[in-house]
Design a protein around this motif. Structure first.
Motif, PDB file in Angstrom:
ATOM      1  N   TYR A 258      46.443 -82.834  61.014  1.00 14.45           N
ATOM      2  CA  TYR A 258      47.337 -81.819  60.470  1.00 14.45           C
ATOM      3  C   TYR A 258      46.680 -80.737  59.633  1.00 14.45           C
ATOM      4  CZ  TYR A 258      50.813 -85.177  61.985  1.00 14.45           C
ATOM      5  OH  TYR A 258      51.565 -86.035  62.742  1.00 14.45           O
ATOM      6  N   VAL A 259      45.534 -80.981  59.042  1.00 12.28           N
ATOM      7  CA  VAL A 259      44.942 -79.975  58.153  1.00 12.28           C
ATOM      8  C   VAL A 259      43.860 -79.203  58.907  1.00 12.28           C
ATOM      9  CG1 VAL A 259      43.929 -79.541  55.892  1.00 12.28           C
ATOM     10  CG2 VAL A 259      45.430 -81.488  56.220  1.00 12.28           C
ATOM     11  N   GLN A 260      44.290 -78.411  59.879  1.00 18.10           N
ATOM     12  CA  GLN A 260      43.413 -77.504  60.602  1.00 18.10           C
ATOM     13  C   GLN A 260      44.196 -76.241  60.920  1.00 18.10           C
ATOM     14  OE1 GLN A 260      40.873 -78.924  63.724  1.00 18.10           O
ATOM     15  NE2 GLN A 260      41.221 -81.052  63.186  1.00 18.10           N
ATOM     16  N   PRO A 261      43.729 -75.083  60.444  1.00 19.89           N
ATOM     17  CA  PRO A 261      44.469 -73.847  60.705  1.00 19.89           C
ATOM     18  C   PRO A 261      44.535 -73.494  62.175  1.00 19.89           C
ATOM     19  CG  PRO A 261      42.332 -73.378  59.723  1.00 19.89           C
ATOM     20  CD  PRO A 261      42.532 -74.863  59.655  1.00 19.89           C
ATOM     21  N   GLN A 262      43.513 -73.871  62.950  1.00 21.29           N
ATOM     22  CA  GLN A 262      43.514 -73.651  64.387  1.00 21.29           C
ATOM     23  C   GLN A 262      43.359 -74.992  65.072  1.00 21.29           C
ATOM     24  OE1 GLN A 262      40.351 -70.909  65.182  1.00 21.29           O
ATOM     25  NE2 GLN A 262      41.584 -69.125  64.634  1.00 21.29           N
ATOM     26  N   LYS A 263      44.364 -75.345  65.878  1.00 20.40           N
ATOM     27  CA  LYS A 263      44.377 -76.642  66.530  1.00 20.40           C
ATOM     28  C   LYS A 263      43.471 -76.602  67.765  1.00 20.40           C
ATOM     29  CE  LYS A 263      47.496 -77.878  63.561  1.00 20.40           C
ATOM     30  NZ  LYS A 263      47.273 -78.853  62.509  1.00 20.40           N
ATOM     31  N   ASN A 264      42.169 -76.802  67.553  1.00 25.23           N
ATOM     32  CA  ASN A 264      41.222 -76.716  68.652  1.00 25.23           C
ATOM     33  C   ASN A 264      41.157 -78.008  69.473  1.00 25.23           C
ATOM     34  OD1 ASN A 264      40.396 -74.087  67.979  1.00 25.23           O
ATOM     35  ND2 ASN A 264      39.019 -74.862  66.400  1.00 25.23           N
ATOM     36  N   HIS A 265      41.520 -79.139  68.860  1.00 21.74           N
ATOM     37  CA  HIS A 265      41.472 -80.374  69.607  1.00 21.74           C
ATOM     38  C   HIS A 265      42.757 -80.525  70.426  1.00 21.74           C
ATOM     39  CE1 HIS A 265      43.097 -81.161  65.556  1.00 21.74           C
ATOM     40  NE2 HIS A 265      43.965 -81.924  66.193  1.00 21.74           N
ATOM     41  N   SER A 266      42.679 -81.335  71.458  1.00 20.32           N
ATOM     42  CA  SER A 266      43.793 -81.462  72.391  1.00 20.32           C
ATOM     43  C   SER A 266      44.902 -82.317  71.807  1.00 20.32           C
ATOM     44  CB  SER A 266      43.298 -82.083  73.702  1.00 20.32           C
ATOM     45  OG  SER A 266      42.912 -83.429  73.492  1.00 20.32           O
ATOM     46  N   LEU A 267      46.120 -82.135  72.360  1.00 18.96           N
ATOM     47  CA  LEU A 267      47.249 -82.957  71.936  1.00 18.96           C
ATOM     48  C   LEU A 267      47.052 -84.403  72.359  1.00 18.96           C
ATOM     49  CD1 LEU A 267      50.233 -80.538  72.686  1.00 18.96           C
ATOM     50  CD2 LEU A 267      49.296 -81.150  70.463  1.00 18.96           C
ATOM     51  N   ASP A 268      46.330 -84.636  73.451  1.00 13.97           N
ATOM     52  CA  ASP A 268      46.051 -86.008  73.873  1.00 13.97           C
ATOM     53  C   ASP A 268      45.205 -86.731  72.824  1.00 13.97           C
ATOM     54  OD1 ASP A 268      47.443 -85.836  76.271  1.00 13.97           O
ATOM     55  OD2 ASP A 268      45.729 -85.001  77.340  1.00 13.97           O
ATOM     56  N   LEU A 269      44.267 -86.007  72.222  1.00 17.04           N
ATOM     57  CA  LEU A 269      43.461 -86.595  71.150  1.00 17.04           C
ATOM     58  C   LEU A 269      44.316 -86.857  69.922  1.00 17.04           C
ATOM     59  CD1 LEU A 269      40.564 -87.469  70.597  1.00 17.04           C
ATOM     60  CD2 LEU A 269      40.104 -85.192  69.698  1.00 17.04           C
ATOM     61  N   ASN A 270      45.281 -85.965  69.668  1.00 21.36           N
ATOM     62  CA  ASN A 270      46.216 -86.177  68.561  1.00 21.36           C
ATOM     63  C   ASN A 270      47.032 -87.451  68.747  1.00 21.36           C
ATOM     64  OD1 ASN A 270      45.395 -83.927  67.249  1.00 21.36           O
ATOM     65  ND2 ASN A 270      47.317 -82.808  67.406  1.00 21.36           N
ATOM     66  N   LYS A 271      47.428 -87.712  69.989  1.00 18.40           N
ATOM     67  CA  LYS A 271      48.216 -88.914  70.264  1.00 18.40           C
ATOM     68  C   LYS A 271      47.434 -90.170  69.911  1.00 18.40           C
ATOM     69  CE  LYS A 271      49.403 -87.669  74.526  1.00 18.40           C
ATOM     70  NZ  LYS A 271      50.024 -87.724  75.864  1.00 18.40           N
ATOM     71  N   VAL A 272      46.165 -90.177  70.281  1.00 17.99           N
ATOM     72  CA  VAL A 272      45.317 -91.336  69.970  1.00 17.99           C
ATOM     73  C   VAL A 272      45.164 -91.492  68.464  1.00 17.99           C
ATOM     74  CG1 VAL A 272      43.028 -92.346  70.246  1.00 17.99           C
ATOM     75  CG2 VAL A 272      44.095 -91.162  72.167  1.00 17.99           C
ATOM     76  N   ALA A 273      44.922 -90.371  67.751  1.00 15.28           N
ATOM     77  CA  ALA A 273      44.766 -90.425  66.295  1.00 15.28           C
ATOM     78  C   ALA A 273      46.063 -90.842  65.607  1.00 15.28           C
ATOM     79  CB  ALA A 273      44.298 -89.068  65.767  1.00 15.28           C
ATOM     80  N   SER A 274      47.208 -90.431  66.174  1.00 20.40           N
ATOM     81  CA  SER A 274      48.502 -90.773  65.580  1.00 20.40           C
ATOM     82  C   SER A 274      48.787 -92.272  65.638  1.00 20.40           C
ATOM     83  CB  SER A 274      49.627 -90.014  66.291  1.00 20.40           C
ATOM     84  OG  SER A 274      49.502 -88.631  66.100  1.00 20.40           O
ATOM     85  N   ILE A 275      48.162 -92.966  66.582  1.00 23.31           N
ATOM     86  CA  ILE A 275      48.352 -94.417  66.677  1.00 23.31           C
ATOM     87  C   ILE A 275      47.854 -95.097  65.407  1.00 23.31           C
ATOM     88  CG2 ILE A 275      47.629 -96.494  67.925  1.00 23.31           C
ATOM     89  CD1 ILE A 275      47.604 -94.838  70.469  1.00 23.31           C
ATOM     90  N   LEU A 276      46.815 -94.531  64.783  1.00 22.29           N
ATOM     91  CA  LEU A 276      46.317 -95.101  63.526  1.00 22.29           C
ATOM     92  C   LEU A 276      47.401 -95.130  62.468  1.00 22.29           C
ATOM     93  CD1 LEU A 276      42.701 -93.654  63.069  1.00 22.29           C
ATOM     94  CD2 LEU A 276      43.347 -96.053  63.282  1.00 22.29           C
ATOM     95  N   ASN A 277      48.154 -94.022  62.333  1.00 21.95           N
ATOM     96  CA  ASN A 277      49.191 -93.928  61.311  1.00 21.95           C
ATOM     97  C   ASN A 277      50.437 -94.717  61.655  1.00 21.95           C
ATOM     98  OD1 ASN A 277      47.555 -92.277  59.831  1.00 21.95           O
ATOM     99  ND2 ASN A 277      48.666 -90.399  60.255  1.00 21.95           N
ATOM    100  N   THR A 278      50.854 -94.663  62.925  1.00 23.27           N
ATOM    101  CA  THR A 278      52.143 -95.246  63.305  1.00 23.27           C
ATOM    102  C   THR A 278      52.061 -96.718  63.658  1.00 23.27           C
ATOM    103  OG1 THR A 278      51.816 -94.500  65.590  1.00 23.27           O
ATOM    104  CG2 THR A 278      53.038 -93.040  64.121  1.00 23.27           C
ATOM    105  N   VAL A 279      50.877 -97.197  64.042  1.00 26.73           N
ATOM    106  CA  VAL A 279      50.754 -98.589  64.504  1.00 26.73           C
ATOM    107  C   VAL A 279      49.712 -99.370  63.708  1.00 26.73           C
ATOM    108  CG1 VAL A 279      50.294-100.099  66.472  1.00 26.73           C
ATOM    109  CG2 VAL A 279      51.451 -97.907  66.841  1.00 26.73           C
ATOM    110  N   ILE A 280      48.472 -98.853  63.683  1.00 29.39           N
ATOM    111  CA  ILE A 280      47.360 -99.627  63.139  1.00 29.39           C
ATOM    112  C   ILE A 280      47.479 -99.832  61.634  1.00 29.39           C
ATOM    113  CG2 ILE A 280      44.857 -99.799  62.945  1.00 29.39           C
ATOM    114  CD1 ILE A 280      45.939-100.016  65.790  1.00 29.39           C
TER     115      ILE A 280
END
Length: 314
Positions: A258-280
């Motif tokens: 969330y703390v990036q002014p330009q979202k250069n990484h893909s949404l698919d990578l965001n999904k993987v990272a979001s698993i840390l917060n929502t599941v792990i």
């Protein structure tokens, strides 16, 4: 664009692309993780509620942390599990906005609560003689209430702005829940101002609370290093090691997303990272705080012998 109205009444959550067999495997993994996270966090809440030996600020903070993690993982995982078993993986527009608000409000409250917990550990290690005089029950409750209020009020304005955007199609969200960035990509108007507001809001929430946490830990490390004996240093550090692990996991993944002014990484990578917060993180939280804490393990054995896990019997 200003004269457009919202034609979209629901969104399609693309989730994790794959065959039915892959979806079944993911459903099983996430379902088991969710159940263990719920049970583990409920046990911590029950222990703090029932056991008088745990009626202290540190454990009250831990119980609230468990409740917040239960709240935001419940806002996301059940709907994701339903979609794994559904042909049409849809979510109503207003349900989507509500999911956004609950998820980010609970997460923001947790950031402030983690900062408060680091301040609590700072007092306990750096000012042990004055700890009970400073960290009173009244101050503890005020800090908890402030964390909840700050998180839920800070997220409200950006959520309202997103809910007022025109959506005329398409309506497919490339995520397994209603995250803000993929929703903004579907808006039928210029969203650059809202993206900047979200960036500034996220930066203030995450980096502001992280700054408070870092200042506390810098003071803690300085105090620990001045302890003459190795055993004393180890004992002092063990009191905040569990909290430090949770801080690293939660802040690391959230800042990346969330703390990036330009979202250069893909949404698919965001999904993987979001698993840390929502599941792990919700899954590991009970094990981190219980298996590493002697008082929690003793309270758990005590309640097991008395057979009074249900809150109503406490």
């Amino acid at each position: 664009m200003r004269n457009q109205t919202r034609n979209v009444t629901e969104f399609i959550l693309l989730g994790f692309a794959g065959t039915k067999r892959v979806e079944l495997v993911l459903f099983t993994l996430f379902f088991i993780s969710y159940v263990f996270a719920l049970v583990g966090n409920f046990i911590i809440i029950a222990l703090v509620w029932c056991e008088r030996t745990l009626h202290s600020p540190m454990y009250m903070f831990i119980a609230n942390l468990s409740f917040l993690e239960t709240l935001y993982t419940t806002a996301v995982i059940p709907k994701m599990l339903v979609n794994f078993m559904s042909q049409r993986k849809s979510i109503a527009f207003h349900s989507c906005i509500l999911q956004v608000y609950i998820y980010f409000s609970a997460g923001s409250s947790e950031f402030f609560l983690l900062a408060v917990m680091s301040f609590d550990r700072y007092l306990a290690i750096c000012n042990p003689l004055r700890y009970t005089a400073i960290m009173t029950l009244r101050l503890c409750l005020l800090l908890i209430a402030a964390s909840w209020m700050w998180g839920f009020f800070a997220v409200l304005p950006p959520t309202i702005l997103v809910s007022q955007l025109p959506f005329c199609g398409p309506n497919s969200i490339n995520h397994f829940f209603c995250d803000v960035d993929p929703i903004l990509k579907l808006a039928s108007s210029d969203v650059r101002k809202i993206e900047m507001i979200n960036f500034v809001n996220s930066a203030l929430l995450l980096l502001g609370s992280l700054l408070l946490t870092s200042v506390s830990y810098i003071s803690i490390i300085g105090t620990v290093l001045r302890i003459p004996s190795a055993k004393g240093r180890q004992k002092a550090f063990s009191t905040c090691a569990s909290h430090l692990i949770v801080v690293t996991l939660f802040y690391g993944s959230s800042i990346f997303i969330y703390v990036q002014p330009q979202k250069n990484h893909s949404l698919d990578l965001n999904k993987v990272a979001s698993i840390l917060n929502t599941v792990i993180t919700p899954l590991l939280n009970p094990f981190i705080y219980s298996l590493r804490n002697k008082k929690v393990k003793e309270a758990l054995r005590h309640l097991t012998r008395r057979k009074i896990f249900p809150l109503i019997n406490c």
